[in-house]
Design a protein around this motif. Sequence first.
Motif, PDB file in Angstrom:
ATOM      1  N   VAL A  42      20.182 -57.338 -39.952  1.00  0.00           N
ATOM      2  CA  VAL A  42      19.007 -56.890 -40.340  1.00  0.00           C
ATOM      3  C   VAL A  42      18.530 -57.476 -41.682  1.00  0.00           C
ATOM      4  O   VAL A  42      16.772 -58.207 -41.996  1.00  0.00           O
ATOM      5  N   PHE A  43      19.069 -57.598 -43.174  1.00  0.00           N
ATOM      6  CA  PHE A  43      18.606 -57.997 -44.331  1.00  0.00           C
ATOM      7  C   PHE A  43      18.865 -59.595 -43.864  1.00  0.00           C
ATOM      8  O   PHE A  43      18.083 -60.415 -44.697  1.00  0.00           O
ATOM      9  N   LYS A  44      20.205 -60.161 -42.915  1.00  0.00           N
ATOM     10  CA  LYS A  44      20.009 -60.887 -43.452  1.00  0.00           C
ATOM     11  C   LYS A  44      20.482 -62.675 -42.617  1.00  0.00           C
ATOM     12  O   LYS A  44      19.930 -63.386 -42.703  1.00  0.00           O
ATOM     13  N   TYR A  45      19.894 -61.801 -41.256  1.00  0.00           N
ATOM     14  CA  TYR A  45      19.593 -62.346 -40.158  1.00  0.00           C
ATOM     15  C   TYR A  45      18.411 -62.231 -39.448  1.00  0.00           C
ATOM     16  O   TYR A  45      18.080 -63.242 -38.978  1.00  0.00           O
ATOM     17  N   LEU A  46      18.150 -61.141 -39.314  1.00  0.00           N
ATOM     18  CA  LEU A  46      16.827 -61.322 -38.880  1.00  0.00           C
ATOM     19  C   LEU A  46      15.283 -61.963 -38.809  1.00  0.00           C
ATOM     20  O   LEU A  46      14.655 -62.273 -37.796  1.00  0.00           O
ATOM     21  N   SER A  47      15.045 -62.402 -39.467  1.00  0.00           N
ATOM     22  CA  SER A  47      14.069 -63.365 -40.317  1.00  0.00           C
ATOM     23  C   SER A  47      14.554 -64.759 -39.265  1.00  0.00           C
ATOM     24  O   SER A  47      13.603 -65.127 -38.989  1.00  0.00           O
ATOM     25  N   PHE A  48      15.620 -65.015 -39.524  1.00  0.00           N
ATOM     26  CA  PHE A  48      15.939 -66.116 -39.182  1.00  0.00           C
ATOM     27  C   PHE A  48      16.117 -66.353 -37.786  1.00  0.00           C
ATOM     28  O   PHE A  48      15.808 -67.001 -36.364  1.00  0.00           O
ATOM     29  N   PHE A  49      16.508 -65.006 -36.767  1.00  0.00           N
ATOM     30  CA  PHE A  49      16.292 -65.262 -35.588  1.00  0.00           C
ATOM     31  C   PHE A  49      14.755 -64.506 -35.128  1.00  0.00           C
ATOM     32  O   PHE A  49      14.974 -65.506 -33.885  1.00  0.00           O
ATOM     33  N   ILE A  50      13.899 -64.145 -35.443  1.00  0.00           N
ATOM     34  CA  ILE A  50      12.424 -63.705 -35.345  1.00  0.00           C
ATOM     35  C   ILE A  50      11.992 -64.907 -35.366  1.00  0.00           C
ATOM     36  O   ILE A  50      11.016 -65.857 -34.450  1.00  0.00           O
ATOM     37  N   PRO A  64       9.778 -61.062 -41.108  1.00  0.00           N
ATOM     38  CA  PRO A  64       9.750 -59.972 -42.545  1.00  0.00           C
ATOM     39  C   PRO A  64      10.923 -60.646 -43.579  1.00  0.00           C
ATOM     40  O   PRO A  64      11.732 -61.237 -43.048  1.00  0.00           O
ATOM     41  N   ASN A  65      10.009 -60.632 -44.275  1.00  0.00           N
ATOM     42  CA  ASN A  65      10.168 -60.931 -45.724  1.00  0.00           C
ATOM     43  C   ASN A  65      11.574 -60.072 -47.133  1.00  0.00           C
ATOM     44  O   ASN A  65      11.325 -59.247 -47.540  1.00  0.00           O
ATOM     45  N   LEU A  66      12.609 -60.287 -46.083  1.00  0.00           N
ATOM     46  CA  LEU A  66      13.669 -58.948 -47.116  1.00  0.00           C
ATOM     47  C   LEU A  66      13.919 -59.255 -48.080  1.00  0.00           C
ATOM     48  O   LEU A  66      14.826 -59.665 -47.866  1.00  0.00           O
ATOM     49  N   VAL A  67      14.236 -58.830 -49.153  1.00  0.00           N
ATOM     50  CA  VAL A  67      15.113 -58.802 -50.337  1.00  0.00           C
ATOM     51  C   VAL A  67      16.877 -58.843 -49.627  1.00  0.00           C
ATOM     52  O   VAL A  67      16.987 -57.704 -49.159  1.00  0.00           O
ATOM     53  N   LEU A  68      17.883 -59.786 -50.066  1.00  0.00           N
ATOM     54  CA  LEU A  68      18.753 -59.777 -49.591  1.00  0.00           C
ATOM     55  C   LEU A  68      19.831 -58.675 -50.940  1.00  0.00           C
ATOM     56  O   LEU A  68      19.795 -59.104 -51.560  1.00  0.00           O
ATOM     57  N   PRO A  69      20.519 -57.330 -49.979  1.00  0.00           N
ATOM     58  CA  PRO A  69      21.050 -56.624 -50.946  1.00  0.00           C
ATOM     59  C   PRO A  69      22.234 -57.093 -51.458  1.00  0.00           C
ATOM     60  O   PRO A  69      22.813 -57.694 -50.858  1.00  0.00           O
TER      61      PRO A  69
END
Length: 421
Positions: A42-50, A64-69
């Motif tokens: 979710v955090f690392k690959y979801l944006s790339f996948f979508i 989504p523009n999620l900040v990577l923990p």
Amino acid sequence: MIISIFFNYILGLLIYKYRLKNKIGKFFLILGCTCNLGVLFVFKYLSFFIKNIDKLQGLKFPVPNLVLPIGISFFTFKAVSYLIDTYRGYTKVEKNPLYVGLYISFFPQLLAGPLSRYNNIADQIRGRKITWQKFSVGTCRFITGLGKKVLISNSMAVVVDRIFQMNVYSNVPITLAWLGSIAYTLQIYFDFSGYSDMAIGIGLMLGFKFEENFNFPYISKSITEFWRRWHITLSLWFKDYVYFPLGGSRVSNKDKLIRNLLVVWVLTGVWHGAEWTFVMWGFLNFVFIAFEKLISFEKLNIKGTYKHIYALFVINLGWVIFRSDNLMVAGKYISCMFGLANNAFWSPYTFMFIKENIVYFIAAFILSTPISQKINKFIVDAGKGYSFLEILYPFTIIGLFFVSMSYIVKGTYNPFIYFKF
């Protein structure tokens, strides 16, 4: 990370309790691995996948523009290895949640490894001893890593970034393209091995002894050997938790061997980042490692020098893909390296970059070979019983520390390559 710590602590207890009851224990193991890797996805690959689904299907799903923990790739892999080893019975379950927390969140390893197994440091967590011997060796190791990062890697970074940026606007000459690729090959090694030295050094200062992560990878005579020497703890993680469970090399036919290698190396590429360049880089490693295994390359009667040149050529080519922003940029840069872009052979910038950084290039070439290790051992051994050499060594280390600090204080260019992964 706090949620991850308590989740994996509870799952570890449940897996250990029910591991002999096959179905229940396996259910908790699958649940733990799925949740850990799911959060990473979710955090690392979801944006790339979508983003790629939108391009392929012509859709407009919001990206989504999620900040990577911070440290999520490393602490997730440590958590997964803890659960699997608990299920297999390789390590005893930890009943103290603070110890699990220390293992998952231990700050020297958090950003870029090395990836330790819980059973390797469990006894050290409970009963480590902090001694002046460990502290002094750890301090020297830390300062050595700091010097590799700040002095060599950062100097190479200036050359690399300028050449790659120049190639965006025009096709750089062949010699300049090769200089940029070689400089990046040195930059990424001294960036990552320097960080590993610092992590191992801090660990020793605190009483922990961690696994080595690098063993002079650029002296390798094959790509297979390179991955036995580069990022050793990550290679072993994929070998133990992906390659061997799939059957490894002890499979009934070569098709399954190829499949196993393909899965491992595509995953290795994807682990480094959510871009097609990393997928292609992983695939490139797969192609050459599969080729070497199929023909038993390391046993072939070929002169070692030729094998070494072959390995360095492939490694260097792979790093260009790894460094590039996308596959188009990588393709353009590689075409410049081989004169396929109607580009010139020589550029005055090539001589300028070499002249300005000649000391760093020479240091980088020496320190990337076992020669540096032999020189260090000779100085330490020769210094025993001789007051001058005994004093010279610590003063050299102290000097290196202050020079490195002066570079940091004056705001020298300071990118950490592996932090973004």
